[in-house]
Design a protein around this motif. Structure first.
Motif, short mmCIF file in Angstrom:
data_model
loop_
_atom_site.label_atom_id
_atom_site.label_comp_id
_atom_site.label_asym_id
_atom_site.label_seq_id
_atom_site.Cartn_x
_atom_site.Cartn_y
_atom_site.Cartn_z
N SER A 7 0.81 -1.22 0.00
CA SER A 7 0.00 0.00 0.00
C SER A 7 0.85 1.28 0.00
CB SER A 7 -0.94 0.01 1.21
OG SER A 7 -0.19 0.02 2.41
N ARG A 112 -1.87 -7.51 -14.77
CA ARG A 112 -2.75 -7.57 -13.61
C ARG A 112 -3.71 -6.40 -13.66
NH1 ARG A 112 -1.10 -12.09 -13.34
NH2 ARG A 112 0.15 -12.99 -11.70
N TYR A 113 -4.86 -6.60 -13.05
CA TYR A 113 -5.86 -5.53 -12.97
C TYR A 113 -5.39 -4.47 -11.98
CZ TYR A 113 -10.11 -2.99 -11.90
OH TYR A 113 -11.03 -1.98 -11.72
N LYS A 114 -5.57 -3.20 -12.33
CA LYS A 114 -5.25 -2.10 -11.44
C LYS A 114 -6.45 -1.18 -11.38
CE LYS A 114 -0.31 -2.03 -12.26
NZ LYS A 114 0.83 -1.26 -12.68
N LEU A 115 -6.74 -0.69 -10.20
CA LEU A 115 -7.84 0.27 -10.04
C LEU A 115 -7.50 1.55 -10.79
CD1 LEU A 115 -8.66 -0.16 -6.27
CD2 LEU A 115 -10.05 -0.89 -8.19
N PRO A 116 -8.48 2.19 -11.41
CA PRO A 116 -8.19 3.47 -12.08
C PRO A 116 -7.75 4.51 -11.08
CG PRO A 116 -10.44 2.68 -12.56
CD PRO A 116 -9.85 1.75 -11.56
N ALA A 117 -6.85 5.38 -11.50
CA ALA A 117 -6.30 6.40 -10.59
C ALA A 117 -7.26 7.52 -10.32
CB ALA A 117 -5.03 6.97 -11.16
#
Length: 117
Positions: A7, A112-117
């Motif tokens: 994190s 890999r999937y990443k959350l949108p910024a």
């Protein structure tokens, strides 16, 4: 609690750093050369010229934490970077590989999937 994890944000300072520097001097580099706040929770990574020592400075609740590692043999391998930048953004995985002595240049991460910024 002490610890670094996925994190957190990590920035590797590109220039060799004098390992006699401590909290205030390293925070000064962050503020003056990187134009960033040393107190934003980002972990800043500094490596010496011979690449056998590393310091990581991070602000945690109430104060700075300084991690320090000295290799008895070998060197830390730095990732490829653009000479124009002053720091390189690393992921937690890249930091662990760097500290453990695994070549970052030859490691390829899978999509890999990443959350949108």
């Amino acid at each position: 609690m002490f610890g670094l994890g996925v994190s957190h944000r990590y920035h590797l300072y590109r220039h060799p750093t004098d390992m006699r520097k401590s909290f205030d001097s390293l925070a000064g580099i962050i503020q003056k050369e990187l134009q960033a706040s040393a107190q934003d929770g980002t972990a800043y990574i500094f490596i010496n010229k011979s690449r056998d020592k590393v310091k990581i400075l991070q602000w945690q609740a109430g104060g700075f934490v300084l991690y320090y590692k000295r290799l008895e043999s070998g060197r830390f391998e730095l990732p490829a970077y653009d000479e124009a930048v002053t720091s390189i953004k690393l992921s937690y995985s890249q930091l662990v590989l760097l500290i453990d002595g695994v070549s970052i240049a030859h490691v390829r991460g899978k999509k890999r999937y990443k959350l949108p910024a």
